[in-house]
Design a protein around this motif. Structure first.
Motif, PDB file in Angstrom:
ATOM      1  N   SER A  74     -32.420  65.241 -10.138  1.00  0.00           N
ATOM      2  CA  SER A  74     -31.605  65.139 -11.349  1.00  0.00           C
ATOM      3  C   SER A  74     -31.675  63.750 -11.976  1.00  0.00           C
ATOM      4  O   SER A  74     -31.662  63.617 -13.208  1.00  0.00           O
ATOM      5  CB  SER A  74     -30.152  65.506 -11.043  1.00  0.00           C
ATOM      6  OG  SER A  74     -29.619  64.625 -10.064  1.00  0.00           O
ATOM      7  N   GLN A  75     -31.775  62.718 -11.166  1.00  0.00           N
ATOM      8  CA  GLN A  75     -31.897  61.350 -11.700  1.00  0.00           C
ATOM      9  C   GLN A  75     -33.205  61.196 -12.477  1.00  0.00           C
ATOM     10  O   GLN A  75     -33.216  60.627 -13.571  1.00  0.00           O
ATOM     11  CB  GLN A  75     -31.844  60.340 -10.539  1.00  0.00           C
ATOM     12  CG  GLN A  75     -32.016  58.899 -10.935  1.00  0.00           C
ATOM     13  CD  GLN A  75     -30.780  58.318 -11.592  1.00  0.00           C
ATOM     14  OE1 GLN A  75     -29.689  58.848 -11.436  1.00  0.00           O
ATOM     15  NE2 GLN A  75     -30.950  57.241 -12.317  1.00  0.00           N
ATOM     16  N   GLN A 101     -34.986  63.615 -13.839  1.00  0.00           N
ATOM     17  CA  GLN A 101     -34.919  64.453 -15.037  1.00  0.00           C
ATOM     18  C   GLN A 101     -34.150  63.745 -16.148  1.00  0.00           C
ATOM     19  O   GLN A 101     -34.553  63.784 -17.315  1.00  0.00           O
ATOM     20  CB  GLN A 101     -34.248  65.788 -14.712  1.00  0.00           C
ATOM     21  CG  GLN A 101     -35.109  66.712 -13.891  1.00  0.00           C
ATOM     22  CD  GLN A 101     -34.388  67.996 -13.522  1.00  0.00           C
ATOM     23  OE1 GLN A 101     -33.180  68.112 -13.707  1.00  0.00           O
ATOM     24  NE2 GLN A 101     -35.124  68.946 -12.993  1.00  0.00           N
ATOM     25  N   ARG A 102     -33.054  63.093 -15.788  1.00  0.00           N
ATOM     26  CA  ARG A 102     -32.276  62.347 -16.786  1.00  0.00           C
ATOM     27  C   ARG A 102     -33.116  61.212 -17.381  1.00  0.00           C
ATOM     28  O   ARG A 102     -33.104  60.986 -18.593  1.00  0.00           O
ATOM     29  CB  ARG A 102     -31.010  61.779 -16.132  1.00  0.00           C
ATOM     30  CG  ARG A 102     -30.070  61.098 -17.120  1.00  0.00           C
ATOM     31  CD  ARG A 102     -28.838  60.559 -16.415  1.00  0.00           C
ATOM     32  NE  ARG A 102     -29.156  59.545 -15.425  1.00  0.00           N
ATOM     33  CZ  ARG A 102     -29.298  58.248 -15.708  1.00  0.00           C
ATOM     34  NH1 ARG A 102     -29.183  57.813 -16.934  1.00  0.00           N
ATOM     35  NH2 ARG A 102     -29.567  57.393 -14.746  1.00  0.00           N
ATOM     36  N   ASN A 103     -33.871  60.515 -16.535  1.00  0.00           N
ATOM     37  CA  ASN A 103     -34.724  59.433 -17.022  1.00  0.00           C
ATOM     38  C   ASN A 103     -35.806  59.963 -17.966  1.00  0.00           C
ATOM     39  O   ASN A 103     -36.122  59.320 -18.969  1.00  0.00           O
ATOM     40  CB  ASN A 103     -35.365  58.687 -15.859  1.00  0.00           C
ATOM     41  CG  ASN A 103     -34.361  57.880 -15.066  1.00  0.00           C
ATOM     42  OD1 ASN A 103     -33.262  57.606 -15.534  1.00  0.00           O
ATOM     43  ND2 ASN A 103     -34.721  57.513 -13.848  1.00  0.00           N
ATOM     44  N   ILE A 128     -34.178  60.643 -21.337  1.00  0.00           N
ATOM     45  CA  ILE A 128     -33.901  59.389 -22.054  1.00  0.00           C
ATOM     46  C   ILE A 128     -35.187  58.809 -22.625  1.00  0.00           C
ATOM     47  O   ILE A 128     -35.236  58.385 -23.793  1.00  0.00           O
ATOM     48  CB  ILE A 128     -33.206  58.376 -21.125  1.00  0.00           C
ATOM     49  CG1 ILE A 128     -31.791  58.870 -20.796  1.00  0.00           C
ATOM     50  CG2 ILE A 128     -33.161  56.989 -21.745  1.00  0.00           C
ATOM     51  CD1 ILE A 128     -31.095  58.072 -19.707  1.00  0.00           C
TER      52      ILE A 128
END
Length: 56
Positions: free
Chosen positions: A28-29, A31-33, A36
């Protein structure tokens, strides 16, 4: 070193192949990056297109 000889006596060298591994899906980290970075890249491209339109 691995090599083979053909019927004329010529040597054919092969490259050493790297070990294969399975890719892991992003967490999830990550994917968030990716999201962004995608938004920042889209904003940059949009800004450059806007600047080009204003200048021309």
């Amino acid at each position: 070193m691995r090599y083979t000889k053909d019927e004329d006596g010529r040597i054919n060298n092969f490259a050493v192949e790297p070990k294969m591994y399975s890719a892991e899906p992003p967490n999830s980290q990550e994917q968030r990056n990716y999201i962004i970075l995608g938004v920042v890249a889209a904003a940059l491209v949009g800004g450059l297109i806007a600047i080009a339109a204003v200048v021309s």
